[in-house]
Motif scaffolding. Structure first.
Motif, PDB file in Angstrom:
ATOM      1  N   TRP A  23     -11.335 -12.804   2.297  1.00 41.60           N
ATOM      2  CA  TRP A  23      -9.970 -13.169   2.680  1.00 41.60           C
ATOM      3  C   TRP A  23      -9.931 -14.287   3.725  1.00 41.60           C
ATOM      4  N   THR A  42      -9.152 -12.420  -2.239  1.00 41.61           N
ATOM      5  CA  THR A  42      -8.209 -11.335  -2.455  1.00 41.61           C
ATOM      6  C   THR A  42      -6.853 -11.755  -1.896  1.00 41.61           C
ATOM      7  N   GLY A  45      -5.662  -9.314   0.722  1.00 41.91           N
ATOM      8  CA  GLY A  45      -6.333  -9.467   2.005  1.00 41.91           C
ATOM      9  C   GLY A  45      -5.847 -10.684   2.767  1.00 41.91           C
ATOM     10  N   ASN A 227      -8.965  -5.589  -2.354  1.00 43.19           N
ATOM     11  CA  ASN A 227      -8.674  -5.502  -0.927  1.00 43.19           C
ATOM     12  C   ASN A 227      -9.336  -4.312  -0.247  1.00 43.19           C
ATOM     13  N   SER A 230     -11.465  -5.458   2.806  1.00 40.13           N
ATOM     14  CA  SER A 230     -10.644  -5.930   3.927  1.00 40.13           C
ATOM     15  C   SER A 230      -9.900  -4.765   4.579  1.00 40.13           C
ATOM     16  N   ASP A 231      -9.432  -3.808   3.772  1.00 40.45           N
ATOM     17  CA  ASP A 231      -8.761  -2.627   4.337  1.00 40.45           C
ATOM     18  C   ASP A 231      -9.699  -1.850   5.248  1.00 40.45           C
TER      19      ASP A 231
END
Length: 269
Positions: A23, A42, A45, A227, A230-231
């Motif tokens: 991201w 993403t 993201g 994502n 990134s999460d």
């Protein structure tokens, strides 16, 4: 071999392409250093880091700038997630694809979901869009630029298998190089889609759908985690910030660093 050719070849290898989703520049460089052979951006993201929800809510120029930064700072191929194309008409979407191709990426993800309302773009209309994109890319000199056509049938329909196969066939006939079906999960339905389409199948990581080797045995050619990475980083960021306030102490910030130094020292012995 340039990055477009490299990326295309990764989809025809005997090994499944395990794609790392980035991201920003930092996440992209980390994925490259870890050993990923290609990166996909993403959109979720990217939007999240800018304070937006996913769904083409950020300015397209800003999105392209982030994609460019990622592509310029890694040596491996990058595929750009441009959602549904950031446009309401074919000409705008085609121009957006060409702008993304010009910043040095090797492919795109483009989906058939409607952004202003629930539902999917009519299969004929989306096939026509893909055909126009393919023609424009080929004319501009991007003959092997990888169009990964995403269909959101499994995210929006109750019994999506037959519709997925119909759309996948139409999209491949219209110039798509691969098919991406987020939400496709069961072994049997994965095998069915692989059997009926003559293009690499990309599936999205989900709880219970996580193992590269098992997916390769099912015939999947590309696997991405969207994502989810990134999460997880965002959760870790929040947790560490809360620990700093709660403990009024910074010692935990150095634990991983100390372990890393210890491993390096052991390797030198």
């Amino acid at each position: 071999m340039n990055k477009i050719h490299q990326f295309h070849a990764l989809h025809t290898s005997e090994e499944l392409l395990f794609l790392g989703n980035a991201w920003d520049m930092l996440s992209a460089v980390a994925l490259e250093k870890a050993g990923f052979k290609a990166i996909g951006t993403t959109s979720w993201g990217i939007a999240n880091t800018l304070g937006f929800s996913d769904g083409e809510l950020i300015d397209f120029d800003q999105h392209v700038s982030i994609i460019r930064t990622i592509a310029e700072h890694v040596q491996i191929p990058v595929s750009a997630d441009i959602e549904a194309g950031y446009g309401e008409d074919t000409a705008t979407i085609v121009e957006h694809v060409l702008r993304v191709a010009d910043v040095g990426v090797a492919g795109i993800n483009i989906e058939d979901s409607l952004k202003t309302q629930k539902g999917l773009r009519e299969v004929g209309l989306h096939s026509n869009l893909l055909s126009k994109i393919r023609t424009a890319l080929d004319t501009r000199g991007f003959q092997e630029f990888f169009i990964n056509a995403r269909t959101d049938t499994y995210l929006q329909m109750d019994a999506p298998l037959s519709e997925t196969i119909e759309r996948a066939k139409a999209y491949v006939d219209s110039g798509a190089n691969g098919i991406f079906v987020p939400g496709l999960k069961s072994d049997g339905e994965i095998r069915e889609v692989v059997f009926h389409i003559h293009a690499p199948l990309n599936v999205l990581s989900l709880p219970g759908l996580t193992n590269v080797h098992q997916l390769q045995q099912l015939g999947v050619k590309r696997f991405s985690f969207g994502n989810a990475f990134s999460d997880k980083i965002i959760v870790a960021l929040q947790k560490n910030a809360e620990q700093l306030i709660e403990l009024q102490d910074t010692s935990h910030l150095y634990e991983d660093l100390q372990k890393s130094h210890k491993r390096l020292s052991m390797n030198k012995i």
